[in-house]
Motif scaffolding. Structure first.
Motif, short mmCIF file in Angstrom:
data_model
loop_
_atom_site.label_atom_id
_atom_site.label_comp_id
_atom_site.label_asym_id
_atom_site.label_seq_id
_atom_site.Cartn_x
_atom_site.Cartn_y
_atom_site.Cartn_z
N ARG A 207 0.84 -1.21 0.00
CA ARG A 207 0.00 0.00 0.00
C ARG A 207 0.87 1.26 0.00
N ALA A 208 1.90 1.24 0.83
CA ALA A 208 2.78 2.41 0.91
C ALA A 208 3.50 2.66 -0.42
N LEU A 209 3.89 1.58 -1.09
CA LEU A 209 4.57 1.74 -2.38
C LEU A 209 3.63 2.27 -3.45
N ILE A 210 2.37 1.86 -3.40
CA ILE A 210 1.40 2.39 -4.36
C ILE A 210 1.23 3.89 -4.16
N ILE A 211 1.11 4.31 -2.90
CA ILE A 211 1.00 5.74 -2.61
C ILE A 211 2.25 6.47 -3.08
N ALA A 212 3.43 5.89 -2.84
CA ALA A 212 4.68 6.53 -3.26
C ALA A 212 4.74 6.68 -4.77
N PHE B 177 -6.09 -3.93 -0.95
CA PHE B 177 -7.18 -2.96 -1.10
C PHE B 177 -8.33 -3.19 -0.13
N ASP B 178 -8.01 -3.82 1.01
CA ASP B 178 -9.00 -3.98 2.07
C ASP B 178 -9.46 -2.60 2.53
N ARG B 179 -10.76 -2.34 2.51
CA ARG B 179 -11.29 -1.01 2.79
C ARG B 179 -10.95 -0.54 4.20
N MET C 239 -4.99 3.38 7.22
CA MET C 239 -3.75 3.95 6.71
C MET C 239 -3.94 5.42 6.35
N ALA C 240 -5.06 5.76 5.72
CA ALA C 240 -5.33 7.14 5.34
C ALA C 240 -5.42 8.03 6.58
N ARG C 241 -6.10 7.53 7.61
CA ARG C 241 -6.23 8.33 8.84
C ARG C 241 -4.89 8.55 9.51
N VAL C 242 -4.13 7.48 9.64
CA VAL C 242 -2.82 7.56 10.30
C VAL C 242 -1.90 8.52 9.56
N ASN C 243 -1.82 8.35 8.25
CA ASN C 243 -0.90 9.18 7.47
C ASN C 243 -1.33 10.64 7.44
N THR C 244 -2.64 10.89 7.39
CA THR C 244 -3.13 12.27 7.40
C THR C 244 -2.80 12.96 8.72
#
Length: 436
Positions: A89-94, A222-224, A230-235
């Protein structure tokens, strides 16, 4: 699960400290190599280009911290599929972020040069540098993810190998491209880009277990629920980091208002804080990994042990640094500047620098604990409160004490962060029990 010992903490922290020690060397070599051209413009171009890119890439530092927290918890739980999926997931975002920067490079660089204008010659050379290096954006950002994953699994020797390999290759190519081939600024940029390609290649090999175990299937990636977490933590981490960076930027701007000599003295003394961060990062990273695993394993006792042992080393390092700065600070200042007035001014504020590691260690270690526990909302809120107190402190202290008030305000910021997070620490134990 292995016992949390002092030796284990040092095994995690040691390679990070050594890895960090190589970072300033690369910047010095980049500057020194272009300095051999005998012209000021190439030095300025490489300097401003590096600052622009590092400022942009810094925004994505959340990927390193978020990956460490989430993957270490999955590792503590024993969820191998999630350990692998977390990296993917992190690599996709990167990759997406890097592609976005490449597509938006024209407006980004235009805005950067409006904020930090340079002479036509320097800007032209800097654009050459940026035009080459921007193609490494997906690689540079992905290295945050790889590094976070390795730290989560306590594989910090891999981080050291990665950093040393990249920097050594970069230095060697700098010398070849600039001094032997005469490629100038383009050579410095090309050397960095090639080292990034090599770095990601090596990182894939170091993290190969995540790719070859067959557990990183699309359904897991892609587990919701996992994506939302992940989105919450990173934001939260990104917002907290922006507030922290804004606080230091305000410090620099307010220091400029104290006069050129004071501004120069502050810049010299800020290098002491950089040294502190490089030296103590390893213990905070150890806390991230070990606390995350303890939370994943739902073990309050392991969490306490991880927090205490890593913090003991952090405090010991802070005391040592404070003593070194107090005793050897004048000599270090003289190494950094030959200007008599700047030396004298910097010595006047040296006591603040000697106190800084002791005042700041709580905030740095709690950062590591909270990242491991993914208490990122609490980190964000603690930073909001601390910045508000910082602004109030500056408003009161600067008119009364001048630059001493500015330094005192910075100490207030770090002290408030430490106190605020200490009050919130019980939430980490609640989470470890599985109730949060």
């Amino acid at each position: 699960m292995a016992e949390i010992t002092h030796a284990r903490v040092l095994k995690i922290a040691g390679p990070i400290v050594l890895s960090n020690a190589t970072i300033p060397i690369l910047g010095a070599v980049d500057t020194g190599v272009v300095g051999q051209l005998g012209l000021p413009a190439p030095i300025g171009a490489v300097g401003i280009g590096a600052v622009i890119l590092s400022s942009i890439y810094w925004v994505f530092g959340f990927l390193r911290m978020g990956t460490t927290g989430l993957v270490s918890q999955a590792h503590g739980t024993g969820d191998s599929a999630e350990v692998s999926a977390g990296l993917m997931r992190a690599l996709i975002i990167a990759g997406l972020a890097g592609l976005g920067l490449i597509l938006l490079q024209i407006p980004l660089f235009w805005a950067a040069f409006r904020i930090a204008p340079a002479s036509d010659e320097v800007e032209s050379l800097a654009r050459t540098y940026l035009g080459i290096r921007i193609w490494g954006a997906p690689l540079t950002i992905s290295l945050y993810a790889f590094t976070g994953w390795l730290i989560a699994l306590e594989r910090t020797r891999g981080v050291l190998v990665l950093q040393v390999t990249m920097n050594a290759l970069n230095v060697g190519l700098d010398l070849l491209f600039v001094l032997s081939f005469g490629w100038g600024v383009a050579g410095v940029a090309g050397a960095t880009l090639i080292s990034e390609v090599a770095g990601v290649t090596l990182a894939i090999w170091l993290c190969r277990a995540a790719f070859v175990n067959g557990l990183w299937r699309a359904r897991a990636i892609f587990d919701r629920v996992k994506l939302a977490t992940m989105a919450r933590v990173n934001t939260d981490i990104m917002l907290r980091s922006i507030l922290l960076q804004a606080s230091f930027t305000a410090f620099l701007f307010l220091g400029a208002g104290q006069g050129d000599v004071t501004l120069a003295a502050n810049q010299v003394l800020l290098q002491f804080l950089n040294i502190t961060a490089y030296a103590l990062d390893g213990f905070a990273f150890a806390a991230e990994s070990l606390v995350g695993q303890a939370v994943g394993a739902h073990s309050v006792l392991r969490l306490r042990r991880a927090a205490v042992v890593s913090s003991q080393w952090g405090v010991g390092g802070a005391v040592l640094l404070g003593a070194v700065f107090f005793l050897a600070g004048p000599w270090i200042i003289d190494l950094m500047t030959t200007a008599p007035h700047v030396r004298e001014e910097a010595r006047a504020y040296l006591p603040w620098i000697a106190a800084a590691p002791l005042i700041g260690i709580a905030s740095w270690m709690f950062d590591g604990i909270f990242i491991g526990a993914t208490l990122t909302r609490e980190m964000r809120n603690a930073m909001l409160l601390s910045v508000a107190v910082y602004v109030g402190a500056l408003a009161l202290l600067i008119p009364a004490l001048g630059n001493h008030g500015l330094w005192a305000g910075l100490m207030v910021l770090n002290a408030t962060r430490g106190i605020t997070m200490a009050r919130l620490y019980p939430r980490a134990e609640i989470k470890a029990r599985g109730a949060g």
